[in-house]
Design a protein around this motif. Structure first.
Motif, PDB file in Angstrom:
ATOM      1  N   ALA A  81       0.893  -0.946  -0.414  1.00  0.00           N
ATOM      2  CA  ALA A  81       0.310   0.280  -0.299  1.00  0.00           C
ATOM      3  C   ALA A  81       0.686   1.234   0.051  1.00  0.00           C
ATOM      4  CB  ALA A  81      -1.348  -0.114   1.272  1.00  0.00           C
ATOM      5  N   CYS A  82       1.419   1.592   0.828  1.00  0.00           N
ATOM      6  CA  CYS A  82       2.712   2.340   0.723  1.00  0.00           C
ATOM      7  C   CYS A  82       3.453   2.359  -0.696  1.00  0.00           C
ATOM      8  CB  CYS A  82       3.833   2.358   1.916  1.00  0.00           C
ATOM      9  SG  CYS A  82       2.555   2.518   3.824  1.00  0.00           S
ATOM     10  N   GLN A  83       4.224   1.616  -1.736  1.00  0.00           N
ATOM     11  CA  GLN A  83       4.571   1.565  -2.241  1.00  0.00           C
ATOM     12  C   GLN A  83       3.928   2.086  -3.306  1.00  0.00           C
ATOM     13  OE1 GLN A  83       7.651   0.108  -3.288  1.00  0.00           O
ATOM     14  NE2 GLN A  83       8.215  -1.415  -2.021  1.00  0.00           N
ATOM     15  N   LEU A 119       2.861  -1.456   8.426  1.00  0.00           N
ATOM     16  CA  LEU A 119       2.484  -0.573   9.948  1.00  0.00           C
ATOM     17  C   LEU A 119       1.596  -0.226  10.857  1.00  0.00           C
ATOM     18  CD1 LEU A 119       5.608   2.459   9.853  1.00  0.00           C
ATOM     19  CD2 LEU A 119       5.921   0.319  10.807  1.00  0.00           C
ATOM     20  N   GLY A 120       0.331  -0.797   9.031  1.00  0.00           N
ATOM     21  CA  GLY A 120      -0.310  -0.842   9.803  1.00  0.00           C
ATOM     22  C   GLY A 120      -1.314   1.049   9.172  1.00  0.00           C
ATOM     23  N   LEU A 121      -0.584   2.001   9.123  1.00  0.00           N
ATOM     24  CA  LEU A 121      -0.747   3.207   8.245  1.00  0.00           C
ATOM     25  C   LEU A 121      -0.896   3.176   6.951  1.00  0.00           C
ATOM     26  CD1 LEU A 121       1.897   4.558  10.916  1.00  0.00           C
ATOM     27  CD2 LEU A 121      -0.354   4.959  10.921  1.00  0.00           C
ATOM     28  N   CYS A 122      -1.317   2.068   6.271  1.00  0.00           N
ATOM     29  CA  CYS A 122      -1.172   1.809   4.810  1.00  0.00           C
ATOM     30  C   CYS A 122      -2.276   3.821   3.949  1.00  0.00           C
ATOM     31  CB  CYS A 122      -2.169   0.872   4.495  1.00  0.00           C
ATOM     32  SG  CYS A 122      -1.270  -0.759   5.536  1.00  0.00           S
TER      33      CYS A 122
HETATM   34 FE1  FES Z   1       2.585   0.751   4.772  1.00  0.00          FE
HETATM   35 FE2  FES Z   1       0.767  -0.646   5.974  1.00  0.00          FE
HETATM   36  S1  FES Z   1       1.558  -0.564   3.762  1.00  0.00           S
HETATM   37  S2  FES Z   1       1.644   0.899   6.707  1.00  0.00           S
END
Ligand code: FES
Length: 150
Positions: A81-83, A119-122
């Protein structure tokens, strides 16, 4: 000698424990902030394990460092998700800015760069842990500031 003495004390505290290797490594890591290379033979001998075996366990567990961390530890999220919201470019910026790769520390001991996987911050990526504190929407500008104040 100090490392060896401290490791002996830790081993003593964990004597008789079943499967003592991980608890011993955690204790050594907590004491020094990393696992000093000279601790490995002491641990291996005391637990009747091969040195390679102890090294293997240390490198398998990413939470263990073999060298002291920098004054500031920046852990960038590299999960999907961060990527999707720019974590890859952010990581490239971080490596360029710091001149180091993953799991390395700048020569002046200021910053250690590490990866984490979600980190659950997606919802507010790119996310990072800065000295253990979660930070969302990290931009190259945020990163530069974190580096400048390290
Ligand atoms: Fe980066 Fe979930 S993918 S915090």
């Amino acid at each position: 000698a100090t490392v060896t003495a401290a490791v002996h004390a830790i081993l003593h505290d964990h004597a008789g424990l079943e499967g003592p290797l991980l608890p011993v490594l955690h204790a050594v890591h907590a004491r020094f902030g990393h696992i000093p290379p000279e601790a490995v033979p002491t641990i291996a001998d005391a637990l009747a394990l091969g040195r390679a075996e102890v090294h293997g366990v240390i490198s398998f567990h990413h939470e263990f460092r073999s060298t002291p961390a920098g004054r500031r530890v920046i852990r960038l999220c590299r999960a999907e998700a961060c990527q999707a919201v720019g974590a890859r470019a952010l990581a490239a910026h971080a490596r360029d800015r710091l001149g180091i790769g993953w799991n390395q520390t700048t020569e002046d001991g200021a910053v250690t760069l590490e990866a984490v996987y979600c980190l659950g911050l997606c919802a507010c990526g790119p996310a990072a842990l800065v000295d253990g504190v979660p930070v969302g929407r990290v931009t190259p500008g945020t990163l530069d500031q974190l580096v400048a104040t390290a």
